[in-house]
Design a protein around this motif. Structure first.
Motif, short mmCIF file in Angstrom:
data_model
loop_
_atom_site.label_atom_id
_atom_site.label_comp_id
_atom_site.label_asym_id
_atom_site.label_seq_id
_atom_site.Cartn_x
_atom_site.Cartn_y
_atom_site.Cartn_z
N THR A 95 0.83 -1.21 0.00
CA THR A 95 0.00 0.00 0.00
C THR A 95 0.86 1.26 0.00
O THR A 95 0.37 2.34 -0.27
CB THR A 95 -0.95 0.03 1.21
N TYR A 102 -5.08 3.92 -0.93
CA TYR A 102 -6.09 4.04 0.13
C TYR A 102 -7.34 3.32 -0.34
O TYR A 102 -7.83 3.57 -1.44
CB TYR A 102 -6.40 5.51 0.42
N SER A 103 -7.85 2.43 0.52
CA SER A 103 -8.99 1.62 0.13
C SER A 103 -9.78 1.20 1.36
O SER A 103 -9.21 1.02 2.44
CB SER A 103 -8.50 0.38 -0.63
N ASN A 159 -11.87 4.06 -3.60
CA ASN A 159 -10.47 3.65 -3.54
C ASN A 159 -9.67 4.70 -4.31
O ASN A 159 -10.16 5.26 -5.29
CB ASN A 159 -10.26 2.29 -4.19
#
Length: 161
Positions: free
Chosen positions: A106, A121-122, A134
């Motif tokens: 990430t 970012y999710s 997302n």
């Protein structure tokens, strides 16, 4: 004593307890097994029966990602770019908050200069067929090498309690 043995033997023979008649030899015991006829060139009929069975099965199709995601962006100088994306699954999850999404990375150093410059970012919980909100954030101030950079990130579907 001899007289007692002779009397008992006479009683057993007269009552036929041994199953042997006087003057007869003991017969061998033959089991009662059905014998199939052994005729040459003839087929022996075999009894056939039809049996119907019922069966119920439960088939579970796993939740899988069916969309390919390719993100391309051009970063100029120290610009910060946000690129939204969606993830599509083969079906809506059976229960809420049972499945979660996982990424191999990430935080990514896209230009491999030692500074993290790209973030994913999710929402981790999967609760619909299409997972929205997302985004990939690229920070141009941390990119020091000019040119085309490519990185592959694998996404997995995991279960949690």
């Amino acid at each position: 004593m001899k007289k007692l043995v002779k009397i008992l033997l006479f009683i057993f023979i007269s009552l036929n307890i041994f199953g042997v008649e006087e003057g007869e030899a003991e017969k061998p015991i033959i089991p009662m097994v059905p014998v199939l006829p052994a005729l040459p060139n003839e087929k022996t009929p075999i009894e056939t029966k039809t049996v119907f069975m019922g069966m119920k099965t439960e088939i579970v199709v796993p939740l899988e990602i069916i969309s390919d995601i390719e993100i391309q962006a051009m970063v100029i100088d120290e610009q910060e770019i946000e690129v939204p994306f969606e993830i599509e699954f083969n079906k809506t999850p059976d229960r809420d908050k049972t499945y979660k999404i996982g990424y191999t990375q990430t935080e990514i150093d896209i230009d491999e200069d030692g500074k993290v410059d790209t973030y994913i970012y999710s929402n981790t919980n999967i609760d619909s067929k299409i997972l929205k909100d997302n985004k990939v954030v690229i920070q141009g101030k941390n990119i020091s090498k000019e040119g085309y950079h490519e990185k592959i990130v694998y996404i997995t579907v995991e279960t949690h309690d």
